[in-house]
Design an enzyme around this catalytic site. Structure first.
Site: not given
Ligand code: SIN
Length: 539
Positions: A21, A53-54, A122, A277, A336
């Site tokens: 950002a 960040a993955q 995801e 999540r 997180h």
């Molecule tokens: C993840 O790759 O699980 C993290 C990505 C995210 O925080 O949206």
């Protein structure tokens, strides 16, 4: 260092923080002729949560059966009734163009062998729409491209400088007090100050966030009286590697998107791996309590070519002696992402004129009570340039849009989420000052004590009792700090404790469970709590 930012020559735009950002705002501002833009960061430019960040970037790039309406619906669903629909609309509509900007700037995303951009699914997403770079090194690739651009364009860059407090004069933010690398306190003046210092995962002992994620923006905003909201909604990522490393290595949600399974201590599956999540983290915590264990398992043994597709994750699990092709990976939830932050309108304006916020530091209304996977880099990329557009358009006060409606708009209804004011009542006065003495002898030990208390009492599951016990610890830390001179360690601890205090107060006040906030003593979601809890912002 140039004279920019001194009293004689205030910068037009000063950005605090160098994640996606902050750097996006700086690049956009520096690209405007006649506008002086600078970046100040307590680490070096490339050190931020973005680098870690993955997970990728969720964006609907057209040409398939996905749509921005579906992305919007998934985001609203994950947000558990607290997303601002207009803010989400901006996110999903403008996201694809910002992704294309990044590609034009040189960021390289993963592609299918035939050349098209590869897309994964995801948790909480109804379609495969997540772009990645380097398998699970998306943030690092974005950061690389943006750092290069900022180094070429910014008028001033301060690395290793710590922002202490906002300078507000006659109700307007005019700059920030800073601690330079030699430990001297001074002031940097700017017509517009952009808070983009990222998240606050370091409130907790178990987190995926880097050590710099200490809630600096939230704490500074709280002390200055700017509106801050939704801070009870700290998101816990279900699949952090269960290992003493700090930050915890993340086993990206993309693994579950590609078919990795969650298994309990008996090796049984117990939850749909692709639910949002908060649901998965809660189910895991309940199962861990039932089974009396401190971790569960991620079974990625069925994923083909693991090392090739997820090199970053493969390296971190191999480093602790695990083979993802053969071993189940030990996992537990970890703090997180802070879904709330400094309240802004749809252009990033805070409740104090001259002060703006974007990225994880901000509460735009996009994430509600629980952020949808891979919407965070996207939010930074979309909302940061909007700050600069608003500055260029001469906007000087927040509008009743986005999360700011909870501060400026008294009405509430299906499309408007109202606000309930909450008093902060910081114990012991957490201001401190350069001339004072005393305080805790060992800030690192105090930070550790605070983090453990927060993980124990304000983690995935909370109750009135656990929150009150944690508040005692945090109050003790804050009181000890009130007369301590500002070193970077002390200033960070003050910030982390201030943000934690706000989280605890909001979590205690919200007597329901919603999104990432689960009260064992108030397990139901209640319609009367469909509102934001707002600190500060009185006008
Ligand atoms: C993840 O790759 O699980 C993290 C990505 C995210 O925080 O949206």
């Amino acid at each position: 260092m140039s004279a920019a930012g001194t009293d004689a020559s205030p910068l037009d735009v000063l950005v605090l923080g160098s994640g996606v950002a902050g750097l996006s705002a700086a690049v956009r501002a520096a690209g405007v002729e006649g506008l002086s833009a600078g970046v100040l960061t307590k680490a070096d430019l490339a050190q931020s949560a973005t680098r870690w960040a993955q997970g990728g970037i969720a964006a609907v790039l057209g040409g398939d059966e996905d749509s921005t309406d579906l992305h919007l619906a998934d985001t609203l669903g994950a947000g558990a009734g607290l997303c601002d629909t207009d803010a989400v609309r901006v996110l999903v509509d403008e996201g694809p163009a910002r992704v294309n900007d990044l590609i034009a700037m040189g960021a390289v995303f993963d592609r299918y062998p035939e050349g098209g951009l590869a897309r994964a699914r995801e948790g909480g997403h109804s379609m495969a729409r997540i772009l990645h770079a380097g398998g699970a090194a998306t943030g690092a690739e974005i950061e690389r491209a943006l750092v290069e651009a900022v180094r070429q364009t910014a008028a001033a860059i301060w690395e290793g400088w710590f922002a202490l407090d906002l300078v507000v004069e006659d109700g307007r933010c005019v700059g920030v007090t800073v601690l330079d690398p030699a430990g001297r306190v001074s002031e940097i003046r700017a017509t517009h100050l952009v808070l983009a210092t990222g998240g606050a995962g370091q409130m907790f002992a178990v987190t995926t966030n880097p050590t710099q994620a200490t809630g600096d923006a939230v704490a500074m905003a709280l002390r200055a009286g700017a509106a801050v909201a939704d801070v009870e909604f700290m998101q816990f990522h279900p699949t952090a590697l269960h290992h003493p490393a700090m930050p915890r290595p993340l086993l990206s949600e993309a693994l579950r998107g590609h078919g990795a399974l969650l298994r309990d201590a008996d090796g049984e599956r117990f939850v749909d791996e692709l639910l949002p999540r908060d649901v998965v983290a809660r189910a895991m915590t309940a199962r861990m309590l039932d089974q009396g264990v401190d971790h569960l398992w991620l079974d990625a043994t069925g994923l083909e070519r693991f090392d090739e597709r997820f090199p970053t994750i493969a390296a971190s699990v191999r480093q602790v002696g695990l083979d993802p092709a053969a071993d189940w990976l030990p996992i537990a939830p970890a703090a997180h992402y802070l879904s709330g932050g400094v309240v802004t309108d749809l252009c990033g304006a805070s409740s104090i004129p001259g002060l703006w916020a974007c990225g994880e530091a901000a509460c735009t209304g996009v994430h509600g009570a629980n952020r949808l996977a891979s919407n965070s880099l996207l939010e930074g990329m979309v909302f940061a340039p909007r700050v600069v557009e608003a500055i260029l358009a001469g906007t000087d006060a927040p509008q009743p849009t986005g999360a700011m409606r909870a501060v400026l708009d008294g009405s509430a209804g299906p499309d408007v989420i109202g606000g309930r004011p909450l008093a902060l009542e910081l114990p012991g006065g957490a201001g401190g000052g350069a001339d004072d003495v005393g305080g805790p002898a060992n800030p690192a030990k105090e930070r550790d004590r605070l983090q453990r208390a927060m993980t124990h009492g304000a983690g995935v599951l909370r109750s009135s009792e656990s929150l009150a016990a944690t508040a005692e610890v945090v109050a003790g830390v804050l009181s000890d700090l009130s007369d301590r001179p500002p070193t970077p360690e002390v200033a960070e601890l003050r910030n982390v404790a201030t943000a934690a205090w706000a989280l605890l107060r909001a979590a205690a006040a919200r007597t329901e469970s919603r999104g990432a906030h689960t009260r064992t003593d108030h397990p139901d979601t209640r319609p009367e709590w469909r509102c934001r809890l707002v600190f500060g912002g009185a006008r």
